[in-house]
Design a protein around this motif. Structure first.
Motif, mmCIF file in Angstrom:
data_model
loop_
_atom_site.group_PDB
_atom_site.id
_atom_site.type_symbol
_atom_site.label_atom_id
_atom_site.label_comp_id
_atom_site.label_asym_id
_atom_site.label_seq_id
_atom_site.Cartn_x
_atom_site.Cartn_y
_atom_site.Cartn_z
ATOM 1 N N GLY A 180 0.821 -1.201 0.000
ATOM 2 C CA GLY A 180 0.000 0.000 0.000
ATOM 3 C C GLY A 180 0.858 1.254 0.000
ATOM 4 N N THR A 181 0.385 2.303 -0.651
ATOM 5 C CA THR A 181 1.119 3.570 -0.677
ATOM 6 C C THR A 181 0.652 4.455 0.472
ATOM 7 N N LYS A 182 1.514 5.374 0.879
ATOM 8 C CA LYS A 182 1.214 6.223 2.032
ATOM 9 C C LYS A 182 0.004 7.120 1.792
ATOM 10 N N ASP A 183 -0.186 7.533 0.527
ATOM 11 C CA ASP A 183 -1.299 8.434 0.248
ATOM 12 C C ASP A 183 -2.607 7.697 0.032
ATOM 13 N N GLY A 184 -2.560 6.368 0.119
ATOM 14 C CA GLY A 184 -3.779 5.589 -0.088
ATOM 15 C C GLY A 184 -4.542 5.438 1.211
ATOM 16 N N SER A 185 -5.791 5.753 1.190
ATOM 17 C CA SER A 185 -6.610 5.626 2.392
ATOM 18 C C SER A 185 -7.066 4.193 2.546
ATOM 19 N N ILE A 186 -6.876 3.657 3.732
ATOM 20 C CA ILE A 186 -7.301 2.285 4.007
ATOM 21 C C ILE A 186 -8.641 2.345 4.720
ATOM 22 N N GLN A 187 -9.687 2.036 3.967
ATOM 23 C CA GLN A 187 -11.020 2.043 4.552
ATOM 24 C C GLN A 187 -11.230 0.732 5.290
ATOM 25 N N SER A 188 -11.645 0.804 6.483
ATOM 26 C CA SER A 188 -11.784 -0.402 7.295
ATOM 27 C C SER A 188 -13.120 -0.394 8.010
ATOM 28 N N THR A 189 -13.955 -1.315 7.646
ATOM 29 C CA THR A 189 -15.205 -1.517 8.354
ATOM 30 C C THR A 189 -15.256 -2.954 8.815
ATOM 31 N N ILE A 190 -16.170 -3.247 9.675
ATOM 32 C CA ILE A 190 -16.219 -4.599 10.243
ATOM 33 C C ILE A 190 -16.471 -5.619 9.152
ATOM 34 N N ILE A 191 -17.370 -5.312 8.235
ATOM 35 C CA ILE A 191 -17.759 -6.303 7.236
ATOM 36 C C ILE A 191 -16.999 -6.118 5.937
ATOM 37 N N GLN A 192 -16.958 -4.885 5.417
ATOM 38 C CA GLN A 192 -16.469 -4.657 4.068
ATOM 39 C C GLN A 192 -15.016 -4.189 4.025
ATOM 40 N N GLY A 193 -14.311 -4.248 5.155
ATOM 41 C CA GLY A 193 -12.956 -3.714 5.199
ATOM 42 C C GLY A 193 -11.993 -4.439 4.291
ATOM 43 N N ASP A 194 -12.045 -5.785 4.246
ATOM 44 C CA ASP A 194 -11.075 -6.552 3.464
ATOM 45 C C ASP A 194 -11.135 -6.202 1.984
ATOM 46 N N VAL A 195 -12.334 -6.031 1.441
ATOM 47 C CA VAL A 195 -12.457 -5.813 -0.001
ATOM 48 C C VAL A 195 -12.043 -4.407 -0.401
ATOM 49 N N THR A 196 -12.228 -3.427 0.486
ATOM 50 C CA THR A 196 -11.849 -2.052 0.140
ATOM 51 C C THR A 196 -10.383 -1.781 0.426
ATOM 52 N N CYS A 197 -9.850 -2.346 1.504
ATOM 53 C CA CYS A 197 -8.456 -2.060 1.842
ATOM 54 C C CYS A 197 -7.488 -2.773 0.918
ATOM 55 N N MET A 198 -7.961 -3.720 0.127
ATOM 56 C CA MET A 198 -7.082 -4.363 -0.865
ATOM 57 C C MET A 198 -6.836 -3.477 -2.075
ATOM 58 N N ILE A 199 -7.681 -2.492 -2.309
ATOM 59 C CA ILE A 199 -7.642 -1.728 -3.555
ATOM 60 C C ILE A 199 -6.348 -0.931 -3.691
ATOM 61 N N ASN A 200 -5.946 -0.241 -2.621
ATOM 62 C CA ASN A 200 -4.739 0.594 -2.710
ATOM 63 C C ASN A 200 -3.478 -0.215 -3.030
ATOM 64 N N PRO A 201 -3.193 -1.318 -2.334
ATOM 65 C CA PRO A 201 -2.007 -2.109 -2.702
ATOM 66 C C PRO A 201 -2.108 -2.745 -4.084
ATOM 67 N N ILE A 202 -3.314 -3.123 -4.507
ATOM 68 C CA ILE A 202 -3.463 -3.675 -5.861
ATOM 69 C C ILE A 202 -3.135 -2.597 -6.890
ATOM 70 N N ASN A 203 -3.631 -1.382 -6.671
ATOM 71 C CA ASN A 203 -3.306 -0.277 -7.590
ATOM 72 C C ASN A 203 -1.797 -0.033 -7.653
ATOM 73 N N HIS A 204 -1.142 -0.150 -6.507
ATOM 74 C CA HIS A 204 0.313 0.037 -6.471
ATOM 75 C C HIS A 204 1.012 -1.050 -7.285
ATOM 76 N N LEU A 205 0.541 -2.278 -7.158
ATOM 77 C CA LEU A 205 1.116 -3.381 -7.943
ATOM 78 C C LEU A 205 0.928 -3.142 -9.441
ATOM 79 N N ILE A 206 -0.243 -2.654 -9.815
ATOM 80 C CA ILE A 206 -0.507 -2.359 -11.227
ATOM 81 C C ILE A 206 0.489 -1.327 -11.736
ATOM 82 N N GLN A 207 0.760 -0.301 -10.923
ATOM 83 C CA GLN A 207 1.698 0.752 -11.326
ATOM 84 C C GLN A 207 3.115 0.222 -11.448
ATOM 85 N N ILE A 208 3.543 -0.613 -10.483
ATOM 86 C CA ILE A 208 4.898 -1.176 -10.526
ATOM 87 C C ILE A 208 5.072 -2.015 -11.788
ATOM 88 N N THR A 209 4.066 -2.825 -12.080
ATOM 89 C CA THR A 209 4.156 -3.694 -13.259
ATOM 90 C C THR A 209 4.119 -2.882 -14.541
#
Length: 1199
Positions: free
Chosen positions: A516-545
């Protein structure tokens, strides 16, 4: 271990009751027992070690029944008695003392389970079968008896019968013949009763006799009933089910197996037109080859095949490219990308930025039965779609109904519409002028974390619907990729696991923190946290590749990404408009009358097939014309002269006209294949890529099956081994082995030097180093560079003395020391002059043995030269040799990526440095993979699953869902199964030699360091090897008794001048930079300590302190097959395992599918063992290599 208690004999007469119930039909039977287990644990109490015993039980399981006894087919009382005897024998075996060295023992049986599988039988004709007869695919007659298999035999044996009554009469005679009744006798009352009571042909028990009596081969096919139900004008989809060839010279009957609608049985029908079934022409010699009758070269290809066809093959067949082709995976599978590159518009490309993440939440249903702790029931499912940086979420749980997963899937397609539209807006609008081009169907990636093991197993049974189609890649337990199509949507959903794209051993929290990048907000909720907090690191991987212009979602794994990046660098200097007029160095082609006559016939066949006028076609009399033309003109596409390897053909100018003189120009075979009916821009690109690959000597695919088999045989592991099991500071001496030729003994002897410390050396990115081809003056061969293999230039079998001498001359040529050295691959064996220890296991690599044990073994150039020049290897015989061109095409990739890794380390960006390390180390894996081990996965109902279980290609089956039954007891939805089959044919269109040479050259680099640096500079009487892997080694050293354990090699240098001259080429030094420490072809200090215990390869513990005096401090613990974190073992466990001589077991909790339900399984695994079967282990812990002819009593210890 105490002897097992007597086991109470269970009433075996229950087997007879099963037989009475099932004896009307043959069946396959298994048995499993409920067992009581005794587990011994040693505990330390009252200053002594005591044994404690714990007891547990496991119930019988249908899933495990096949493991207890080999399957038995019961068809009469005799075979039933045979099965009973096997069960009794098994019970007797359980009462014997077994597993003396095991901590777990079966002490009693308390129940047993008999599992019966009924076989599908050939029965009377059903209405569903009439369709195939109307289509002219099959022939069949209705009959009151269940003798469809004999009707099939009648069709093949007496095809001339033209009425149904006679056909049935003949089938009855064949039925009586199979049952040892005179077929010429009248159908008396007893025979008629036998017919009426006959329940049908048994595929397993009757087939062998059926074939022997009627002298026929049998090939069976099935039809996809889903296509049958939904088809309008689309053709049926048939697949070969099984073949039984007993004699290729006998007649072959093709049989269609049709599941009946009203009963759970199978009807057999005679296939009268096999071409309609296979949609082509099947080779009449019963081999697997199928020819497309719509191909204009069909007659020619079939004739060529029949000339050399040897009939059916039982082993897997590899399908290679007809001609060697260049390998460029970064653009090979994407025609849109090829068009953009060809037209200079590749800058228009952008990465895929819009996708969906998903995650399941489960609730534990506590079970605590046998080893099942709990069953995991889906509680909720959440997903988050990122669409142009906006996030849209979905959430369903049990409060929405028991079908909440189906609701989510339905809504997922709806949300994916917007995701797909956003992705399509970023794809350039390009026209591809190719009549065979089918636009790529868009895919929307749906990404989970650890989903291939967990989430997909929960999801699979919910996505098998009539409206969907599944393309599944993986095994029955792990889904590497699952593509879901729906007839109402013009895109597919592609389910993948993000773990396939990152370095291993990451949990979700680590993934988010690392990528995850420092400027990426990690949204964390009890139920939906896993699916939203994965987005920032996935975007970073896309950029690196995308920094390397590789679209992450265009790949399925990190290894594929690495391969694409590597070959992108490999073709980095390619220019589509440059001139690559090359001189191949091959012998020039000369036209012969025989060759021309064959070409003329082929051209006439092509034109007649296409209904073109052949009146003015070229003829055999035009021989002088074509010979002069070939001498005078080059290929009009690539402007190169023709060679024996790349012959000329006539390329028509106007494709609507035949092969006339005026309408033809010369083209070479390779280029014309690329050009045929393809987009002109893409054709030009592929032609130029071919020329560039030849010009730069870049990797080519293998088209020689003999060479392929040699390469596959040598795809072996590394040098992993243990040499001394216990090396302790201040206690153990340096120990060496000595071989006495006169007495033929191997002696382990201690030197006077006592161990002071352990030194671990680790090669820096060894695999990328050896395929980089950079200058390394420590390499004695090929002008101090390690070359990689290009394409095969020559291959020959060494069948005569002259050919064997030719191979020896090539191997021993003085050119191996210069840049003219020839890369080779040799299949040979050697034997030492000394006699050896006989082994009963085939040796596949020369690592822990000192000869090939009189077996042929494969070697590549560098390691073979090294063994001959430095290890006195003697070649006794040579089977064959392959020669390769060579290249340095990967140098820029390795140097650039290593430089970036060093830069990230210096900036303390360890996440990105680890990513670059994985890219480097994974880059050669792609070339070593082909489809040989890929299974064919299909989803079937119970009927089709039972058929496929009988197939010899069948590997595994798993139930996904139970049948759905309504209130009236009617089945409204069949039970579903996932079936894995191993295909008989597979493709290999990759340069396999790249992976093989990389593996062998890494071993060469390891041995080169040991022999040409350590042995030359270091006093080896003060050093011994503890353990070794291909890219690392632990050394026990006797240095200074005063200085601490971080003294490295300082006090054991024997030749200081030579050491000072070369150590910076290999090792790091104090105050060196990151670039100097992590240099290619170099070695770094991984860890240092005082003591090490090495149990087996890759299983060791490095530690400080003495267990008798000081507290032990563990530094490095390694084990194989068990997670180090989950095992939670200490150095004391390693020491105990070695001293006490028994295994250390650990209990782990794993997720696993049990009876279609995701379950938490309590599993006990062996984590540590002192058994090392790769070497001869002596009582002092020294491990000696096997030597051919040396008996065990000739391995000695010098006291």
């Amino acid at each position: 271990m105490a002897k097992a208690q007597a086991i109470r004999i269970i009433r075996i007469d229950k087997i007879d009751k099963v037989y009475e119930l099932e004896k009307s039909k043959p069946y396959k039977v298994y048995i499993d027992f409920g067992s009581i287990w005794q587990k011994k644990k040693q505990v330390y109490k009252h200053q002594q070690t005591l044994d404690e015993y714990h007891y547990s039980h496991t119930g019988p399981s249908a899933d495990s029944s096949y493991k207890t006894l080999p399957n038995t087919v019961v068809r009469d009382k005799e075979t039933n008695d045979y099965f009973k005897q096997k069960a009794v024998d098994l019970l007797s075996n359980y009462q014997d003392t077994t597993h003396e060295d095991s901590a777990i023992l079966k002490v009693a049986l308390f129940s047993f389970l008999i599992v019966v599988y009924r076989f599908p039988l050939g029965t009377k004709m059903d209405k569903i079968c009439q369709h195939f007869s109307k289509e002219g695919i099959t022939k069949d007659v209705d009959c009151e008896y269940n003798i469809c298999r004999f009707i099939v035999a009648s069709f093949v044996l007496l095809l001339e019968i033209d009425n149904n009554k006679s056909r049935v009469s003949d089938a009855i005679k064949l039925f009586l013949q199979l049952h040892d009744i005179n077929p010429s006798s009248r159908l008396n009352k007893a025979n008629k009763q036998l017919l009426e009571q006959y329940n049908g042909f048994n595929y397993v028990t009757d087939l062998e006799k059926y074939q022997q009596i009627f002298k026929i081969n049998v090939q069976t096919y099935t039809c996809d009933d889903k296509v049958m139900k939904t088809r309008q004008d689309q053709p049926e989809q048939f697949s070969k089910f099984e073949e039984h060839i007993i004699d290729k010279d006998q007649q072959t009957v093709n049989v269609l197996l049709v599941p009946l609608q009203l009963v759970d049985e199978i009807h057999a029908m005679y296939i009268s037109d096999i071409d309609k079934v296979i949609n082509g022409k099947l080779c009449p010699n019963n081999c697997q080859m199928i020819f497309n009758t719509k191909n204009q070269h069909y007659k020619r290809d079939l004739a060529r095949h029949l000339k050399y066809c040897q009939g059916p093959e039982t082993a897997k067949q590899v399908k290679l490219d007809h001609l060697p082709k260049p390998y460029y995976p970064h653009i090979s599978n994407n025609m849109l990308l090829q068009k953009l590159v060809a037209t200079g518009q590749s800058d228009l490309l952008t990465p895929t930025l819009n996708y969906i993440t998903f995650d399941f939440e489960t609730v534990e249903n506590i079970i605590n039965e046998n080893n099942v702790l709990a069953q995991l029931e889906p509680l909720s499912v959440a997903s988050a779609a990122t669409i142009n940086d906006q996030i849209t979420t979905l959430y369903f749980d049990l409060r929405d109904g028991t079908d909440f997963i189906e609701q989510w899937i339905s809504q997922l397609f709806e949300v994916a519409i917007t995701v797909n539209e956003a992705n399509q807006l970023n794809i350039p609008d390009i026209t591809i002028d190719d009549k065979n081009y089918i636009p790529y169907k868009p895919q929307v990636s749906v990404i989970g974390f650890n989903s291939k093991k967990f989430d997909m197993n929960l999801l699979l049974k919910h996505i098998i619907k009539n409206m969907t189609k599944i393309q599944y890649m993986g095994s029955t337990t792990q889904a590497k990729q699952t593509v879901l199509s729906h007839q109402d949507y013009d895109f597919d959903l592609r389910f993948i696991d993000i773990l396939s794209f990152i370095p291993p051993n990451n949990i979700l929290k680590q993934f988010i923190e690392k990528f995850g990048t420092k400027d990426g907000s990690i949204q964390s909720t009890i139920i939906q946290g896993d699916v939203t907090c994965m987005i920032n690191p996935i975007n970073h991987l896309i950029q690196i590749t995308w920094e390397e212009k590789v679209d992450m979602f265009g790949c399925i794994s990190l290894a594929q990404i690495a391969s694409q990046i590597k070959y992108k660098y490999c073709y980095g200097k390619f220019n589509i408009n440059a001139s690559y007029n090359i001189v191949n160095g091959f012998e020039q082609f000369e036209v012969s009358q025989y060759w021309w006559n064959n070409k003329v016939k082929g051209y006439i066949n092509q034109d007649e097939f296409a209904k073109r006028d052949t009146t003015n076609n070229v003829t055999e009399e035009d021989f002088e014309w074509i010979r002069a033309k070939v001498v005078r003109e080059p290929c009009h596409l690539c402007h190169n002269k023709f060679t024996k390897e790349n012959k000329p053909i006539l390329d028509r100018i106007d494709n609507s006209i035949g092969h006339t003189k005026q309408n033809c120009q010369l083209a070479c075979q390779i280029r014309n294949t690329v050009k045929a009916d393809k987009d002109n821009d893409i054709s030009k690109l592929k032609i130029q890529l071919m020329k560039y690959a030849i010009h730069e000597h870049l990797p080519m695919t293998i088209n020689n099956e003999s060479v392929y088999n040699m390469l596959k045989e040598c795809m072996q592991g590394g040098l992993s081994n243990v040499y001394h099991q216990c090396s302790l500071k201040g206690i153990k001496h340096i120990n060496n082995l000595r071989y006495i030729h006169v007495t033929k003994t191997i002696t382990s002897q201690d030197t006077q030097h006592i161990i002071t410390h352990i030194f671990d050396l680790d090669f820096n990115s060894l695999y990328p180093s050896v395929f980089s081809g950079i200058f390394n003056k420590n390499n004695p061969y090929t002008n101090i560079r390690i070359y990689q293999a290009d394409g095969v230039t020559s291959y020959f079998k060494c069948t005569s003395n002259s050919s064997k001498q030719k191979a020896r001359d090539i191997i021993m040529s003085a050119d191996r020391y210069t840049d003219k050295g020839q890369l080779l691959w040799e299949y040979m064996y050697n034997k030492m002059e000394s006699q050896g220890l006989t082994v009963d296991k085939t040796t596949t690599k020369l690592t822990s043995v000192l000869s090939t044990h009189n077996q042929f073994m494969c070697f590549t150039s560098y390691i073979l030269w090294f063994l001959i020049d430095y290890c006195n290897l003697i070649i006794d015989d040579i089977d064959s040799i392959a020669l390769f061109d060579r290249h340095l095409g990967f140098e820029s990739f390795v140097c650039t990526k290593m430089s970036k890794r060093q830069e990230e380390i210096s900036q303390y960006n360890y996440t990105k440095s680890l990513y670059y390390k994985q890219i480097l180390n994974s880059a050669f894996e792609g070339e070593g993979q082909n489809n040989a081990k890929f299974d064919k996965i299909s989803f079937n109902n119970a009927r089709h699953a039972s058929i496929k279980q009988l197939n010899q290609c069948h590997k595994a089956i798993r139930k996904l869902s139970d049948a759905t039954i309504n209130s009236d007891g009617e089945v409204i939805e069949d039970a579903q199964y996932i079936v894995s089959e191993s295909p008989r044919q597979f493709k290999c269109n990759k340069p396999l030699q790249e992976a093989v040479f990389t593996l062998d050259n890494s071993k060469f680099q390891n041995l080169n360091f040991v022999y040409n640096f350590l042995y030359q500079c270091i006093d080896m009487d003060r050093v011994h090897f503890c353990n070794m892997d291909t890219d690392s080694m632990y050394l026990a050293i006797s240095g200074s008794q005063i200085e601490g354990y971080k003294q490295r090699l300082k006090y054991v240098i024997e030749d200081q001048g030579l050491y000072d001259q070369h150590y910076k080429e290999w090792l790091p030094w104090d105050d060196c930079t990151i670039a100097e420490e992590k240099k290619l072809m170099g070695i770094t200090t991984e860890s240092q300590g005082e003591n090490i215990v090495c149990l087996t390869p890759k299983c060791y513990s490095l530690y400080n302190g003495n267990e008798q005096i000081d507290d032990i401090v563990s530094l490095v613990n390694r084990m194989k097959g068990v997670s180090e974190k989950k095992a939670n073992l200490t150095t004391n466990d390693y020491i105990k395992c070695l001293n006490d001589g028994f295994n250390i077991n650990v209990t782990t909790i794993n997720l696993q599918m049990k009876m279609g339900i995701m379950s938490m399984i309590n599993m006990e695994k062996s984590a540590l063992t002192g058994i090392n079967n790769k070497m001869v282990v002596l009582s002092n812990g020294c491990c000696a290599p096997f030597m051919y002819g040396i008996n065990a009593d000739h391995y000695l210890i010098d006291q």
